[in-house]
Design an enzyme around this catalytic site. Structure first.
Site, PDB file in Angstrom:
ATOM      1  N   HIS A  49      44.890  33.643  50.825  1.00 51.81           N
ATOM      2  CA  HIS A  49      44.518  35.063  50.838  1.00 51.81           C
ATOM      3  C   HIS A  49      44.325  35.637  52.251  1.00 51.81           C
ATOM      4  CE1 HIS A  49      44.005  33.942  46.778  1.00 51.81           C
ATOM      5  NE2 HIS A  49      42.762  33.537  46.846  1.00 51.81           N
ATOM      6  N   ASP A  54      49.432  34.705  44.530  1.00 52.39           N
ATOM      7  CA  ASP A  54      48.287  34.878  45.422  1.00 52.39           C
ATOM      8  C   ASP A  54      47.673  36.173  44.939  1.00 52.39           C
ATOM      9  OD1 ASP A  54      46.624  35.914  47.496  1.00 52.39           O
ATOM     10  OD2 ASP A  54      47.488  34.444  48.843  1.00 52.39           O
ATOM     11  N   HIS A  55      46.557  36.077  44.203  1.00 55.63           N
ATOM     12  CA  HIS A  55      46.100  37.282  43.498  1.00 55.63           C
ATOM     13  C   HIS A  55      45.659  38.388  44.461  1.00 55.63           C
ATOM     14  CE1 HIS A  55      42.023  35.595  43.902  1.00 55.63           C
ATOM     15  NE2 HIS A  55      41.564  36.799  43.638  1.00 55.63           N
TER      16      HIS A  55
END
Ligand SMILES: NC(=O)C1=CN([C@@H]2O[C@H](COP(=O)(O)OP(=O)(O)OC[C@H]3O[C@@H](n4cnc5c(N)ncnc54)[C@H](OP(=O)(O)O)[C@@H]3O)[C@@H](O)[C@H]2O)C=CC1
Ligand SMILES: O=C1O[C@H](COP(=O)(O)O)[C@@H](O)[C@H](O)[C@H]1O
Length: 499
Positions: free
Chosen positions: A243, A180-181
């Site tokens: 996110h 999950d950047h």
């Protein structure tokens, strides 16, 4: 403090000719190399279907790095570690050639069998690749083996469970790194530090002192070339399931007993477990969806979502979501967490605003002068920092107040750009630190929450479009807060000064 040496490793990148690899992964790997954060003993095998040689691949990697940074010292040395193998992930034969190349490089670079398999490919291939890696012996090594898996992790809880079951045949949970950047973004990582390393915040971090929390992640970009994926996803699955809920969990969780991966993850899981399910009739009360129509972005006319390439002209896909989340636990009972995210909005910004309650009676209050509430603003992007909004006395004789801001802009303070999220995440994975990757339990709880909303939305079509490109979303999203006596703090006016 002495830097910890990065372990030797072979990184096998599936989808090496794709967009993510070019825009994010190669520049991030180069940055790690330039900073001495990669072991000299590293090799990278890129794979995809197109028939490239090692040289063509190396030129492609070089081009991607030079696009990201203009100059790049030691670039030729860096790309000499890259190898390419044309490979169709559905074809069993080609895994045998891949294994041979991996074993040869293992010997050549003395990699001790350490392997990272990075799946930067369309999600429908994740399970197949994972099966082949085990069945064709690529995971059969003496070193560590880790699977890095891109989003989306499933389309709903059921498909996520099936995918998880499939990859768990080849990798244990501790070997799976679900990206999950947002968890690699510097200021998202800072949420825990702001909360747990400051005596002034943690005692106030509850329903006695906080009136509401707002998280905005707005984009100016439209759907770009990703309509095929996005049409089946929409903003709820694309941004909220991962996110947005990850940021919510970091803000809501209890202090972990220590900073180990397991303890932090289990507190996030506990927080997600206490998130109130929004279902049935409540979906309309607590959630707003939107889809952009034509409009203006920075003076340029842009088309509406339904006119984008590969989008159904009658599409019911949402490009915007706003929601009110409630936690049924001791700390947060009664405190709304408002979230909003969307494409083609007025500005690109990710910010968290923590609004504190008004003090019960204040001496400086009078009819003509309402005090501003105290706000803690966490600037995630594009600028990075924190701002505390306070009230102070105006200069002069009268006891009049004026709003003041205490700001910390991390980029100007450190004088350099903070590392790209992917750079941090790759580094963590090389070191076996999974803290900033999502555990299966978090993924499952998030899908469980989101599925209840999408089930209702899928049954009921909306009158789309309902917001103009270049605005902050549909009117109903403002009304969501107005009903509770709040409003969205405008993200543009909360800027932190960045030198
Ligand atoms: N792009 C982005 O900004 C982001 C992407 N992601 C995720 O990253 C993943 C990759 O996305 P992205 O790079 O944009 O996708 P692309 O479509 O740009 O790349 C897909 C890659 O897969 C390869 N490929 C396709 N089919 C096969 C096959 N049968 N066998 C072997 N290789 C194949 C393609 O190369 P070839 O045609 O040569 O086979 C290409 O290298 C997705 O899961 C996406 O959701 C996540 C966040 C952001
Ligand atoms: O994961 C995704 O994130 C991007 C937004 O990322 P950011 O770092 O630019 O905020 C979004 O555009 C994309 O649709 C989504 O898949």
């Amino acid at each position: 403090m002495q830097a910890i040496e990065t372990p030797k490793s072979l990184i096998m990148l599936f989808g090496a000719t794709g967009d993510l690899a070019k825009r994010k992964l190669f520049p991030s790997l180069y940055n790690l190399y330039r900073k001495g954060k990669l072991s000299e003993n590293f090799a990278i095998i890129g794979t995809a279907r197109r028939d490239w040689s090692h040289e063509v691949f190396r030129d492609h990697v070089k081009d991607s790095v030079l696009t990201a940074r203009k100059t790049a010292e030691k670039i030729d040395e860096f790309i000499s570690h890259f190898y390419y193998q044309a490979h169709d992930v559905t074809d069993s034969e080609s895994y045998i050639q891949l294994k041979k190349l991996a074993d040869d490089l293992d010997q050549q670079y003395q990699l001790e069998g350490n392997r990272i398999f990075y799946l930067a490919m369309a999600p429908e291939y994740f399970g197949t690749i994972s099966d082949h890696l085990k069945d064709d012996g690529l995971t059969n090594t003496n070193g560590f083996k880790r699977l890095v898996i891109e989003k989306p992790f499933g389309h709903d809880l059921e498909s996520a469970k099936a995918l998880n079951k499939q990859i768990r045949k080849s990798f244990s949970e501790s070997e799976i790194y679900r990206i999950d950047h947002y968890l690699g973004k510097a200021m998202v990582q800072n949420i825990e530090v702001i909360r747990f390393a400051n005596a002034i915040f943690e005692p106030l971090w509850n329903n006695r002192y906080i009136s509401n929390i707002q998280i905005t992640s707005s984009e100016m970009l439209g759907v770009e070339e990703r309509a095929r994926y996005y049409e089946n996803s929409g903003a709820l699955r694309d941004m909220v399931q991962n996110h947005m809920l990850q940021m919510v969990a970091l803000l809501a969780m209890e202090p972990p007993i220590n900073l180990t991966t397991n303890e932090i993850r289990s507190e996030k899981v506990r927080a997600l477990r206490s998130l109130r399910a929004i279902e049935g009739e409540d979906v309309q009360k607590y959630f707003v969806r939107g889809q952009y129509g034509a409009g203006n972005i920075q003076g340029e006319k842009v088309v509406g979502y339904r006119d984008e390439v590969n989008v159904d002209p009658q599409s019911n896909t949402e490009t915007y979501v706003a929601g009110k989340l409630m936690f049924d636990n001791f700390r947060w009972a009664g405190v709304p967490f408002y979230i909003r995210t969307g494409k083609r909005m007025a500005t690109k910004s990710t910010k968290i605003v923590v609004q504190f309650k008004d003090i019960p009676m204040n001496l400086y209050y009078n009819k003509d002068q309402q005090l501003n509430p105290n706000l803690l603003v966490i600037h995630i992007q594009p600028e990075e920092g924190i701002t505390l909004h306070l009230n102070a006395k105006k200069a002069g004789q009268n006891m009049e107040t004026t709003p003041v801001q205490l700001s910390f802009a991390s980029s100007s303070m450190e004088g350099i750009n903070t590392p790209e999220a992917y750079e941090k995440l790759i580094y963590d994975c090389l070191h076996g630190d999974a803290t900033n990757f999502t555990h299966w339990d978090e993924v499952a709880l998030s899908w469980n929450f989101v599925d209840k909303i999408s089930n209702v939305w899928e049954e009921k079509k909306m009158e789309f479009p309902n917001y103009e490109a270049g605005t902050m979303g549909p009117k109903a999203a403002d009304e969501l807060l107005e009903k509770d006596g709040f409003f969205w703090w405008p993200v543009e006016n909360l800027e932190v000064d960045v030198c």
